[in-house]
Scaffold this motif. Structure first.
Motif, PDB file in Angstrom:
ATOM      1  N   ALA A  94       4.714  43.353  -0.280  1.00 44.25           N
ATOM      2  CA  ALA A  94       3.790  44.460  -0.042  1.00 44.25           C
ATOM      3  C   ALA A  94       3.326  45.097  -1.343  1.00 44.25           C
ATOM      4  CB  ALA A  94       4.453  45.505   0.847  1.00 44.25           C
ATOM      5  N   PHE A  95       4.147  44.983  -2.390  1.00 40.46           N
ATOM      6  CA  PHE A  95       3.732  45.550  -3.670  1.00 40.46           C
ATOM      7  C   PHE A  95       2.983  44.533  -4.523  1.00 40.46           C
ATOM      8  CE2 PHE A  95       6.626  48.851  -2.433  1.00 40.46           C
ATOM      9  CZ  PHE A  95       5.983  49.970  -2.897  1.00 40.46           C
ATOM     10  N   GLY A  96       2.662  43.384  -3.909  1.00 42.47           N
ATOM     11  CA  GLY A  96       1.796  42.434  -4.589  1.00 42.47           C
ATOM     12  C   GLY A  96       2.521  41.477  -5.507  1.00 42.47           C
ATOM     13  N   ALA A  97       3.827  41.260  -5.297  1.00 45.17           N
ATOM     14  CA  ALA A  97       4.552  40.298  -6.130  1.00 45.17           C
ATOM     15  C   ALA A  97       4.075  38.888  -5.790  1.00 45.17           C
ATOM     16  CB  ALA A  97       6.051  40.412  -5.880  1.00 45.17           C
ATOM     17  N   ASN A  98       3.858  38.060  -6.824  1.00 44.39           N
ATOM     18  CA  ASN A  98       3.467  36.676  -6.552  1.00 44.39           C
ATOM     19  C   ASN A  98       4.732  35.863  -6.264  1.00 44.39           C
ATOM     20  OD1 ASN A  98       4.603  35.943  -9.038  1.00 44.39           O
ATOM     21  ND2 ASN A  98       2.695  36.353 -10.116  1.00 44.39           N
ATOM     22  N   PRO A  99       4.572  34.637  -5.783  1.00 42.66           N
ATOM     23  CA  PRO A  99       5.762  33.862  -5.390  1.00 42.66           C
ATOM     24  C   PRO A  99       6.817  33.758  -6.497  1.00 42.66           C
ATOM     25  CG  PRO A  99       3.787  32.780  -4.612  1.00 42.66           C
ATOM     26  CD  PRO A  99       3.315  33.941  -5.439  1.00 42.66           C
ATOM     27  N   ARG A 100       6.358  33.633  -7.755  1.00 43.81           N
ATOM     28  CA  ARG A 100       7.318  33.521  -8.855  1.00 43.81           C
ATOM     29  C   ARG A 100       8.099  34.829  -9.031  1.00 43.81           C
ATOM     30  NH1 ARG A 100       7.428  34.594 -14.055  1.00 43.81           N
ATOM     31  NH2 ARG A 100       5.422  35.620 -13.873  1.00 43.81           N
ATOM     32  N   GLN A 101       7.376  35.951  -8.937  1.00 40.82           N
ATOM     33  CA  GLN A 101       8.041  37.256  -9.056  1.00 40.82           C
ATOM     34  C   GLN A 101       9.011  37.484  -7.899  1.00 40.82           C
ATOM     35  OE1 GLN A 101       4.366  39.442  -9.336  1.00 40.82           O
ATOM     36  NE2 GLN A 101       4.784  40.083 -11.435  1.00 40.82           N
ATOM     37  N   GLN A 102       8.618  37.007  -6.708  1.00 46.02           N
ATOM     38  CA  GLN A 102       9.521  37.152  -5.563  1.00 46.02           C
ATOM     39  C   GLN A 102      10.801  36.364  -5.796  1.00 46.02           C
ATOM     40  OE1 GLN A 102       7.539  36.147  -1.841  1.00 46.02           O
ATOM     41  NE2 GLN A 102       5.687  37.125  -2.592  1.00 46.02           N
ATOM     42  N   LEU A 103      10.646  35.135  -6.323  1.00 44.66           N
ATOM     43  CA  LEU A 103      11.805  34.268  -6.515  1.00 44.66           C
ATOM     44  C   LEU A 103      12.732  34.810  -7.605  1.00 44.66           C
ATOM     45  CD1 LEU A 103      13.208  31.570  -5.867  1.00 44.66           C
ATOM     46  CD2 LEU A 103      11.903  30.569  -7.730  1.00 44.66           C
TER      47      LEU A 103
END
Lengths: 396, 284
Positions: B191-200
């Motif tokens: 929801a805060f706009g993290a991209n897949p890499r940031q999520q991982l």
């Protein structure tokens, strides 16, 4: 131009949502679709328009689709059909990169179960949105500190979420959402997991912050008291359909159907409805302090009124009774200014529960005054009783 | 008699022919490809055997202290290593240690990305879970034959056999850790706009770390249990000593080598566990 506009949103849960869309648009019911294809209708033809700077409450019981709906605003859930416009921009047209940008800058979100990162301390949690944006560490931490202070968490920066109470955790969630400076705040049952006292406190804090920040807030709740307290406008959902949409008083005074009515049953109406809703229909005769006694008496007798409000300019000065007018006439006074009785008044924005208290204390008629002290009308006792307890009234 | 639907003998021959073809065509290529691994292993083994014994003991002590922050545990780990030296198996122990570090390192290198992939992609999980089951249950001698045919006797087939047997736990537990990350927390990051890499890197991996460490711990344990099998195909070390004990019916030789293996196992286990526990303490 409204801030957020959604048009004809449909959401069907299942493997073949597009295939089922036509059937649902053709009017197939939720139960029918579930029985036939095993698909669930999440939302059916929802259109809303949300004004900038307002708190827009979407309410419904669990399973009504309200949490699904709020996740459409930032596309955490993709609609099966429909349009979402934010500042006139079509959110559905955004590519993955643009959508990330959009979530970083335009909308932030507060969650029912807080959604804090257990491995980050309070400061790092509050700075998360800014970190995702790629803001340098010192800058984002300064900003996060500011917002933590705003929500009353100064001194807790180094604590971890698990060390905080529920209310404090949600304050961290709020600070995290505010820190990104997004115009739009999505709050998904943000206060529902908190106990009533803390919930009330958080509502007050939200209203105080909103008065300063003037964001566009979409607030989801299942609690009507909360909805009425916070909302500038309220939309009520049932089984994925929009049942009623309007200002809080409209919904309270004119419930669209029995479902809404049932919802309203337990609400404390005295808190939402104000003196302005309980004005007497009696056509008010107003006099001014400069009116001659003979003229005043004549007009009172003409309408068979015992008394009338007397204004000085637009402000209420007092009340003139027939007997006082008589006395003024006999004394040969030039005007009625010296013969007024005091009159009790309440501002139009006073809640009816407070008004009720005053009515019980004061046997005299109560005047209702506007923001600048101007006379608006008389309070009708009968109406107050009707509005506060409609059930009691209909039983009588 | 079970009815014969197709000639099983022919199937066997077909497989034999296939492997033979593989050996003829690709043995050179594969051996060349395995050279970097072999060189790294040789270097590591040389380092461990040449370094004075006290420096290795000191290194284990410091590593254990850094990871666990517990003095008593660290002293115990250093003492265990000394036990291996005391029973006269220092050199063999270092050979085994080098092989274990190499095999575990490779397993982690392969296992964690694989586990992440399976944790994030549903079809990958469906496809690879049965493969992992086979890797864990297939008797290792079965794949030792083709591996030895392809790479010859020595360290490389030993490492490959060890990795095949030891890699499943780290894959499984990484996958489990990724899947167990609280959906609400992940949604918040989206929801805060993290991209897949940031999520991982920012959410999933840190929260899965205690599980990943448990996986690494299991992997090292399983790698150690392959020591004897590995020595059958030419890896030197403690396993060789056990084999000698068996061949010559020398109970003492076998027992001492076995105890040294146990000492290494306890060392690996306590150190990786201590690290996992500290991570858990941070995140909960």
């Amino acid at each position: 131009m409204s801030k957020i506009e959604i048009r004809g949103i449909y959401k069907i849960f299942g493997r073949h949502e597009q295939a089922c869309l036509q059937a649902v648009q053709g009017g197939m019911s939720k139960a029918e679709l579930l029985g036939k294809n095993g698909h669930t209708v999440g939302l059916r033809d929802i259109s809303l328009s949300i004004e900038a700077g307002s708190i827009y409450v979407i309410m419904g019981l669990s399973g009504s689709g309200k949490s699904t709906l709020i996740r459409h605003f930032n596309r955490l859930i993709e609609p099966t059909a429909g349009q979402i416009l934010v500042d006139g921009q079509d959110v559905m047209a955004l590519g993955p990169r643009e959508l990330e940008q959009f979530r970083q800058r335009t909308m932030s979100m507060v969650f029912q179960r807080f959604g804090l990162f257990p491995h980050r301390n309070v400061l790092e949690n509050a700075a998360y949105g800014l970190q995702v944006q790629g803001m340098p560490k010192s800058e984002r931490e300064a900003k996060a500190r500011h917002w933590l202070e705003q929500v009353g968490l100064k001194g807790f920066e180094k604590q971890f979420p698990r060390q905080l109470s529920g209310g404090m955790q949600q304050r961290v969630g709020l600070a995290r959402a505010l820190a990104t400076d997004a115009d739009i705040l999505l709050m998904d049952e943000a206060f529902s997991a908190l106990d009533p006292l803390i919930r009330r406190e958080m509502q007050d804090q939200l209203l105080a912050l909103q008065a300063k920040l003037n964001k566009t807030i979409v607030f989801i709740t299942h609690d009507l008291d909360e909805a009425l307290r916070l909302g500038n406008r309220i939309a009520i959902l049932k089984d994925g359909e929009l049942v009623q949409e309007g200002a809080p008083e409209d919904i309270l005074l004119n419930p669209a159907n029995e479902y809404v009515q049932a919802f309203l049953q337990d609400v404390n109406r005295g808190k939402v409805l104000t003196a302005s809703h309980a004005l007497s229909e009696r056509k008010a005769l107003t006099l001014t302090t400069r009116t001659a006694p003979a003229r005043a008496l004549e007009r009172l007798q003409e309408r068979a009124f015992d008394y009338a409000p007397v204004l000085d300019g637009r402000n209420l000065r007092g009340v003139l009774t027939q007997s006082a007018a008589q006395r003024a006439l006999e004394a040969g006074a030039r005007d009625i200014a010296g013969y007024l009785d005091d009159v009790a008044s309440v501002p139009a924005s006073t809640g009816l529960d407070e008004v009720l208290g005053q009515l019980l204390r004061e046997p005299q008629p109560l005047a209702v005054t506007g923001d600048d002290g101007e006379f608006v009308g008389w309070l009708s006792r009968k109406k107050v009783v009707q509005l506060v307890s409609p059930a009691l009234d209909s039983a009588a | 008699m079970f009815p014969e639907l197709f000639p099983a003998r022919d199937l066997r021959h077909a497989i034999d022919a296939f492997v033979e073809q593989l050996v003829v065509r690709y043995a050179d290529v594969l051996e060349a490809m395995s050279q970097p691994v072999l060189q790294a292993l040789v270097w590591l083994e040389h380092l461990l055997r040449v370094a004075p014994w006290w420096s290795i003991v000191l290194a284990v002590f410091l590593l254990s202290l850094a990871v666990s922050r517990r003095l008593l545990l660290s002293v115990g780990m250093a003492a265990l290593l000394c036990v291996i030296g005391l029973v006269g198996l220092w050199d063999r122990g270092m050979q085994t240690l080098a092989l274990m570090i190499m095999a575990t390192g490779l397993s982690v290198l392969i296992g964690i990305p694989m586990g992440i992939f399976m944790g994030r992609v549903n079809w990958a999980r469906r496809v690879f879970t049965p493969v992992l089951d086979v890797m864990q249950t297939m008797p290792s001698f079965v794949y030792l034959i083709p591996v030895v045919m392809l790479f010859g006797l020595g360290k490389i087939p030993a490492i490959i056999a060890t990795v095949i047997y030891a890699v499943p736990p780290v894959i499984r537990l990484t996958e489990l850790g990724i899947r167990l990350v609280d959906e609400d927390v992940l949604e918040a990051s989206r929801a805060f706009g993290a991209n897949p890499r940031q999520q991982l890197l920012g959410v999933q991996l840190p929260l899965a770390l205690p599980n990943i460490m448990a996986g690494i711990n299991q992997t090292t344990m399983m790698a150690l249990s392959m020591v004897v099998v590995a020595s059958m195909i030419g890896a030197r070390g403690l396993g060789q000593e056990v084999l000698l004990g068996i061949n010559r019916l020398e109970v003492g030789r076998g027992l001492l080598a076995g105890l040294a293996i146990v000492a290494l196992a306890i060392m690996f286990d306590r150190i990786t566990q201590a690290y996992g526990q500290r991570q858990q303490g941070v995140s909960q």
